[in-house]
Scaffold this motif. Sequence first.
Motif, mmCIF file in Angstrom:
data_model
loop_
_atom_site.group_PDB
_atom_site.id
_atom_site.type_symbol
_atom_site.label_atom_id
_atom_site.label_comp_id
_atom_site.label_asym_id
_atom_site.label_seq_id
_atom_site.Cartn_x
_atom_site.Cartn_y
_atom_site.Cartn_z
ATOM 1 N N SER A 2 0.778 -1.612 -0.217
ATOM 2 C CA SER A 2 0.137 0.281 -0.033
ATOM 3 C C SER A 2 0.708 0.911 -0.139
ATOM 4 O O SER A 2 0.422 2.219 -0.857
ATOM 5 C CB SER A 2 -0.666 -0.015 1.165
ATOM 6 O OG SER A 2 0.008 -0.083 2.107
ATOM 7 N N THR A 3 2.304 1.149 0.152
ATOM 8 C CA THR A 3 3.393 2.127 0.446
ATOM 9 C C THR A 3 3.911 2.546 -0.598
ATOM 10 O O THR A 3 3.531 4.295 -1.124
ATOM 11 C CB THR A 3 3.596 2.001 1.650
ATOM 12 O OG1 THR A 3 3.141 2.169 3.089
ATOM 13 C CG2 THR A 3 5.330 3.814 1.551
ATOM 14 N N VAL A 4 4.060 1.511 -1.164
ATOM 15 C CA VAL A 4 4.421 1.520 -2.844
ATOM 16 C C VAL A 4 2.893 2.354 -3.815
ATOM 17 O O VAL A 4 4.294 2.869 -4.698
ATOM 18 C CB VAL A 4 4.726 0.599 -3.194
ATOM 19 C CG1 VAL A 4 4.612 0.407 -5.020
ATOM 20 C CG2 VAL A 4 6.004 -0.228 -2.886
ATOM 21 N N TYR A 5 2.404 1.442 -3.305
ATOM 22 C CA TYR A 5 1.261 2.350 -4.584
ATOM 23 C C TYR A 5 0.849 4.484 -3.464
ATOM 24 O O TYR A 5 0.553 5.299 -4.526
ATOM 25 C CB TYR A 5 0.311 2.064 -4.494
ATOM 26 C CG TYR A 5 -0.147 0.760 -5.690
ATOM 27 C CD1 TYR A 5 -0.503 0.655 -6.872
ATOM 28 C CD2 TYR A 5 0.133 -0.576 -4.946
ATOM 29 C CE1 TYR A 5 -0.659 -0.189 -7.650
ATOM 30 C CE2 TYR A 5 0.574 -1.594 -5.610
ATOM 31 C CZ TYR A 5 0.141 -1.096 -7.190
ATOM 32 O OH TYR A 5 0.168 -2.408 -7.798
ATOM 33 N N GLY B 23 3.748 11.047 -6.243
ATOM 34 C CA GLY B 23 4.587 10.983 -7.439
ATOM 35 C C GLY B 23 6.026 11.083 -7.138
ATOM 36 O O GLY B 23 7.130 11.433 -6.891
ATOM 37 N N LEU B 24 6.146 10.167 -5.532
ATOM 38 C CA LEU B 24 7.291 9.864 -4.707
ATOM 39 C C LEU B 24 8.048 8.819 -5.282
ATOM 40 O O LEU B 24 9.317 8.279 -4.630
ATOM 41 C CB LEU B 24 7.314 10.146 -3.041
ATOM 42 C CG LEU B 24 6.702 11.117 -2.577
ATOM 43 C CD1 LEU B 24 6.316 11.278 -0.791
ATOM 44 C CD2 LEU B 24 7.058 12.559 -2.694
ATOM 45 N N PHE B 25 7.178 7.640 -5.967
ATOM 46 C CA PHE B 25 7.867 6.828 -6.069
ATOM 47 C C PHE B 25 7.974 6.295 -7.436
ATOM 48 O O PHE B 25 6.361 6.871 -8.176
ATOM 49 C CB PHE B 25 7.438 5.884 -4.784
ATOM 50 C CG PHE B 25 7.782 3.934 -5.701
ATOM 51 C CD1 PHE B 25 8.816 4.246 -4.373
ATOM 52 C CD2 PHE B 25 7.861 3.124 -6.495
ATOM 53 C CE1 PHE B 25 9.572 2.790 -4.900
ATOM 54 C CE2 PHE B 25 7.839 2.563 -6.159
ATOM 55 C CZ PHE B 25 9.436 1.729 -5.621
ATOM 56 N N ASP C 133 15.750 0.718 -8.467
ATOM 57 C CA ASP C 133 17.279 1.176 -8.170
ATOM 58 C C ASP C 133 17.739 2.891 -7.451
ATOM 59 O O ASP C 133 18.477 2.849 -6.807
ATOM 60 C CB ASP C 133 18.366 0.135 -8.361
ATOM 61 C CG ASP C 133 17.849 -1.191 -8.671
ATOM 62 O OD1 ASP C 133 16.878 -1.342 -8.160
ATOM 63 O OD2 ASP C 133 18.376 -1.450 -9.597
ATOM 64 N N ALA C 134 16.896 3.343 -8.693
ATOM 65 C CA ALA C 134 17.807 4.737 -8.753
ATOM 66 C C ALA C 134 16.966 5.265 -7.392
ATOM 67 O O ALA C 134 17.432 6.860 -6.496
ATOM 68 C CB ALA C 134 17.133 5.688 -9.980
ATOM 69 N N TRP C 135 15.682 5.496 -6.762
ATOM 70 C CA TRP C 135 14.733 5.785 -6.147
ATOM 71 C C TRP C 135 15.536 4.953 -4.610
ATOM 72 O O TRP C 135 15.780 6.023 -3.187
ATOM 73 C CB TRP C 135 13.405 4.966 -6.308
ATOM 74 C CG TRP C 135 12.547 5.594 -5.000
ATOM 75 C CD1 TRP C 135 11.717 6.732 -4.739
ATOM 76 C CD2 TRP C 135 12.360 5.249 -4.014
ATOM 77 N NE1 TRP C 135 11.417 6.931 -3.929
ATOM 78 C CE2 TRP C 135 11.485 6.151 -2.558
ATOM 79 C CE3 TRP C 135 12.566 3.701 -3.154
ATOM 80 C CZ2 TRP C 135 10.271 5.674 -2.237
ATOM 81 C CZ3 TRP C 135 12.960 3.766 -1.688
ATOM 82 C CH2 TRP C 135 11.484 4.104 -1.481
ATOM 83 N N ILE C 136 15.745 4.188 -4.529
ATOM 84 C CA ILE C 136 16.628 3.726 -3.819
ATOM 85 C C ILE C 136 17.895 4.237 -3.054
ATOM 86 O O ILE C 136 18.385 4.940 -2.289
ATOM 87 C CB ILE C 136 16.896 1.801 -3.611
ATOM 88 C CG1 ILE C 136 15.678 1.445 -3.168
ATOM 89 C CG2 ILE C 136 17.844 1.911 -2.355
ATOM 90 C CD1 ILE C 136 15.771 -0.614 -4.076
#
Length: 63
Positions: free
Chosen positions: A18-21, A27-29, A48-51
């Motif tokens: 649910s956090t991913v969605y 617009g944070l992921f 990977d870039a987000w991490i």
Amino acid sequence: MKLIRIKDVIERTGLGRSTVYKYMNLGLFPKSVNLTSRAVAWVESEVDAWIQNSIECRDTEDN
């Protein structure tokens, strides 16, 4: 370019489904890619870039 499914996204990020969605909608992921009408995936390099960005933000805040 490789696509990964939600299970892999959760394992890599430590976020819940649910956090991913939620983050995606804010617009944070990275946005998902529709594979079929019932299946989605994410571009591995974008996750990977987000991490990496999260790590860099953490390191910047520590200074």
